[in-house]
Design a protein around this motif. Sequence first.
Motif, short mmCIF file in Angstrom:
data_model
loop_
_atom_site.label_atom_id
_atom_site.label_comp_id
_atom_site.label_asym_id
_atom_site.label_seq_id
_atom_site.Cartn_x
_atom_site.Cartn_y
_atom_site.Cartn_z
N GLY A 1 -5.72 -45.90 17.67
CA GLY A 1 -5.96 -45.03 16.51
C GLY A 1 -6.43 -43.65 16.91
O GLY A 1 -5.99 -42.63 16.36
N GLY A 2 -7.32 -43.59 17.88
CA GLY A 2 -7.81 -42.30 18.36
C GLY A 2 -6.70 -41.49 19.00
O GLY A 2 -6.62 -40.26 18.84
N VAL B 1 -5.31 -37.83 18.02
CA VAL B 1 -5.19 -36.72 18.98
C VAL B 1 -3.78 -36.12 18.91
O VAL B 1 -3.61 -34.90 18.89
CB VAL B 1 -5.50 -37.21 20.41
N ARG B 2 -2.77 -36.99 18.84
CA ARG B 2 -1.39 -36.49 18.77
C ARG B 2 -1.16 -35.65 17.50
O ARG B 2 -0.51 -34.60 17.54
CB ARG B 2 -0.40 -37.65 18.80
N ALA B 3 -1.70 -36.12 16.38
CA ALA B 3 -1.55 -35.37 15.13
C ALA B 3 -2.29 -34.04 15.22
O ALA B 3 -1.78 -32.99 14.78
CB ALA B 3 -2.05 -36.19 13.94
N GLY C 1 -13.58 -46.84 30.81
CA GLY C 1 -12.91 -45.55 30.91
C GLY C 1 -13.80 -44.49 30.29
O GLY C 1 -15.04 -44.60 30.33
N ASN C 2 -13.19 -43.47 29.70
CA ASN C 2 -13.99 -42.42 29.08
C ASN C 2 -14.66 -42.95 27.82
O ASN C 2 -14.13 -43.83 27.15
CB ASN C 2 -13.11 -41.22 28.73
N VAL C 3 -15.83 -42.40 27.52
CA VAL C 3 -16.63 -42.87 26.39
C VAL C 3 -16.83 -41.72 25.41
O VAL C 3 -17.21 -40.63 25.82
CB VAL C 3 -17.97 -43.43 26.93
N CYS D 1 -8.36 -44.71 31.49
CA CYS D 1 -7.03 -45.25 31.22
C CYS D 1 -6.00 -44.17 31.56
O CYS D 1 -6.19 -43.00 31.21
CB CYS D 1 -6.93 -45.64 29.76
N THR D 2 -4.94 -44.57 32.22
CA THR D 2 -3.98 -43.56 32.71
C THR D 2 -2.91 -43.19 31.69
O THR D 2 -2.15 -42.27 31.91
CB THR D 2 -3.26 -44.08 33.97
N HIS D 3 -2.82 -43.94 30.60
CA HIS D 3 -1.67 -43.72 29.73
C HIS D 3 -2.00 -43.38 28.29
O HIS D 3 -1.13 -43.40 27.44
CB HIS D 3 -0.72 -44.93 29.79
N ASN D 4 -3.27 -43.12 27.97
CA ASN D 4 -3.52 -42.57 26.63
C ASN D 4 -4.26 -41.25 26.75
O ASN D 4 -4.92 -40.99 27.77
CB ASN D 4 -4.21 -43.58 25.70
N PRO D 5 -4.14 -40.40 25.73
CA PRO D 5 -4.61 -39.02 25.90
C PRO D 5 -6.11 -38.88 26.11
O PRO D 5 -6.57 -37.89 26.69
CB PRO D 5 -4.16 -38.31 24.62
N LEU D 6 -6.90 -39.84 25.65
CA LEU D 6 -8.34 -39.72 25.81
C LEU D 6 -8.87 -40.44 27.04
O LEU D 6 -10.05 -40.33 27.37
CB LEU D 6 -9.05 -40.28 24.55
N GLY D 7 -8.02 -41.22 27.71
CA GLY D 7 -8.48 -41.98 28.88
C GLY D 7 -9.46 -43.08 28.51
O GLY D 7 -10.29 -43.48 29.32
N VAL D 8 -9.35 -43.57 27.28
CA VAL D 8 -10.30 -44.56 26.77
C VAL D 8 -9.70 -45.96 26.85
O VAL D 8 -8.49 -46.12 26.91
CB VAL D 8 -10.70 -44.25 25.31
#
Lengths: 786, 160
Positions: free
Chosen positions: A554-555, A559-561, A667-669, A732-739
Amino acid sequence: MPKDHGIGASTKRREDVRFLTGDGHYTDDINLHGQAYVHFLRSDVAHGRLVSVETEEAAKMPGVLRIFTGKDFEAVGSIPCGWLITSRDGQPMQEPPHPVLAQGKVRHVGDPIAAVVAETYEQARDAAEAIMVEIEDLPAVIDMKQALAEGATKVHDDLKDNLCYDWGFVEENREAVDKAIKEAHHVTTLELRNQRLVANPMEPRVAVGDYARHNDESTLYTTSQNPHVIRLLMGAFVLGIPEHKLRVAAPDVGGGFGSKIFHYAEEAFCTFAAKQLRRPVKWTSSRAEAFISDAQGRDHVTKIELALDKDNNFTALRTETYANMGAYLSTFSTSVPTWLHGTLMAGNYKTPLIYVNVKAVFTNTVPVDAYRGAGRPEATYQLERVIDKAARELGVDPLALRRQNFVTEFPYATPVAVEYDTGDYNATLDKLEEIADLKGFEARRKESEAKGKLRGLGVNCYIEACGIAPSNLVGQLGARAGLYESATVRVNATGGLVVMTGSHSHGQGHETTFPQVIADMIGIDANMVEIEHGDTANTPMGMGTYGSRSIAVGGSAMVRAAEKVIAKAKKIAAHMMEASEGDIELKDGQFTVAGTDKSLAWGDVTLAAYVPHNYPLEELEPGLEETAFYDPSNFTYPAGAYACEVEVDPETGKVTVERFAAADDFGNVINPMIVEGQVHGGIAQGVGQALLESCVYDETGQLLTGTYMDYAMPRAGDLPSYVVDHSCRTPCTHNPLGVKGCGEAGAIASPPTVVNAVIDALQSGGHKVDHIDMPVSPARVWQAMQ
Amino acid sequence: MPQVSMTVNGKPATGDVEGRTLLVQFLRDTLHLTGTHVGCDTSQCGACLVHVDGEAIKACSIFALEVEGAEVTTIEGMANADGSLNTIQQAFQDHHGLQCGFCTPGMVMSAAALLKENPKPSETEIRDYLQGNICRCTGYHNIVKAILAASGQETAIAAE
């Protein structure tokens, strides 16, 4: 100074103010004009043939509007199951119908037989007592292995037997695994039960159905984690209402833990009855009703075998699990023991050969479905218990045995179909050793022993998979839904934003964390961002919140929007400042032109988007609103290491948790305070499973644990304070936030941690105890010591 | 139907009730004070906890008629006069002592009753006192922390 806003800040939750002042708006707080009330008459036997349901006398009782029975739903669809599993023999699973109200048979205590709608709740309940029901008792099928025995009574007469499916994974590996185990230097075997639990969110389920004659539109207010999913399942499969004539709204929801993902009969009933009666119809579950109508969790019986070579490397793993489905297939029930369980059997380890067999079984019990962790706690529990047992058998340090077998290179393709993108399991275990003060354990053990107590240390490593995806893969695996998430970012003329997300908060704090991300991206105050969620009328089609997917999926959609919004805003800014689009930068809410002193405020540009006087109308539409659908390319893989120290009273068998520590890699928090809160809650549920909770049926199918006086919910005094850490971060290597997701980790990792500690304590006292099934109650511990 | 009168959050409140109407139903259905929640039916969960004449009472375990003439305080009556969060409420927000919010009104009311009788409770005393309030979200850690903070014992938190 820690950050006080944006990504990484422990921003206080804005939603708290309404919850702390009594202004929360839960479904039971909704009362519509002209509302009627429904009470469900439920089966008090586990299995029987419905001979007759006489409602005539009851229908004459004061206030009764109408009494519905199974007959009224003959033309209505069956409550669907969302995931098709294929058996080892290539056949699809056996999938019985699930009527809204019982037809022909009742199949578990609590199966709804009739529904009385009356002017008041009390009148509905009084009238239900006057309904005459004749049931011809049938033998109840409760034990899974007995259910599969030849000649066993069938829960569903039209099915071949009580076996829903017999799943093998990875089937092609079966012979190789058998061979490796046969030829192994050492094999450790463990048989265990992951007992049935009840999710028990503190808010019982509620449904309010409404119907508007003027536009033929139905509305359902419900306690749901995913209103769009309910709209699709109920509209398309059960009631035959197209989405554009059906609105589903879930306002504040008082916890879910999985149990509010599923589409339930009561939701369909209230929506259906409201249209029939032309009146709003409300149902509020009592807690007693919740115990016999909310889908329950876990209930796996497993044999696991771990093979090791002479150097203690794991060489193969084989598991055989019986998974209880209950009487009907709840929405995601079939996926839990299979894809959410088998794919996690590698854990943190590089075991080259794995085979998982799962037999899903129908019984005369309440349906079983996802509960916090869903499949992953069951996988982690078996694996981490058998590793601990192997270490003991081999006389090696359980931590060293784990470290030796850790996956250390990423990406790592497991033999069970998933690819871990990133992780550092030694780092979290190192961190755990530090925060749990494992060096000080022996001294603490001596202190306990001096008091006459046995002290044990349990350590556990876990990996989980969050944000189940991608849709095209899960489709191949049998999912009947996509697993993307959506968001619309609507910027208002004066610069404030509304994010409409398909994700749903029922305690996770989206209204605080989602704005933190947007505020960082644009450089504005988070208070300029409002989050809307939970209503199909004003959010794009989304899949909701479960499986720790909110921020990762969802996050990411949000971010994409927001990226699309920013890209368009930069075009507008470029036009306004007569600069090239590529030179526009956005920072701290200001658009600047690189190499110049030109600047425009965020609000200047948003205003121009809606008052497009100086605007590139020939190239760009006015307005500033974008939608994105994000379908992840992979799961995310949070992982970590947990430690627990228990004291066992040898006189009574009572176990107390003395220390508990968790080192997680999420990952990122976004908001550390909220992440830690999620871990605390997960640990409490995990410790609850390990020591207290159990959902018990007797041999006739009567639920023996149907109230909070019988089902041991963890209370404040049962639990310690926790030391939690999330400083080990492999984004995380494959989502924009690294979460990665943090909602389920605690519930996944805690049960084996606690049981490992109890076994260690008993062993330290000279008791040769290898295993005790959960809950590790005083009676079981005392018995094991004798 | 008999009538019942009481003072709720400092204001007079009157309504018609049945003999079997519970105080929690009267608060929620008649007075529309929906901050008081119902989480069980066996007086175990504490989501409905209110104060009656200064005593902590589970509003599901007492009939409305039994409260005739009493002073009742609910979560809606807890904020400061200017509408800001009171010390306990503020501590719950500061220390993330709530998630879904459903048990929260009962927790705040329980904490207020505890601090009235024991202004500086230890962690053990807090955990013991909360035996009648179930929270499924927080694991209690931050609730305990919030109550310690509300009692001015920041040092106890730092020592954790």
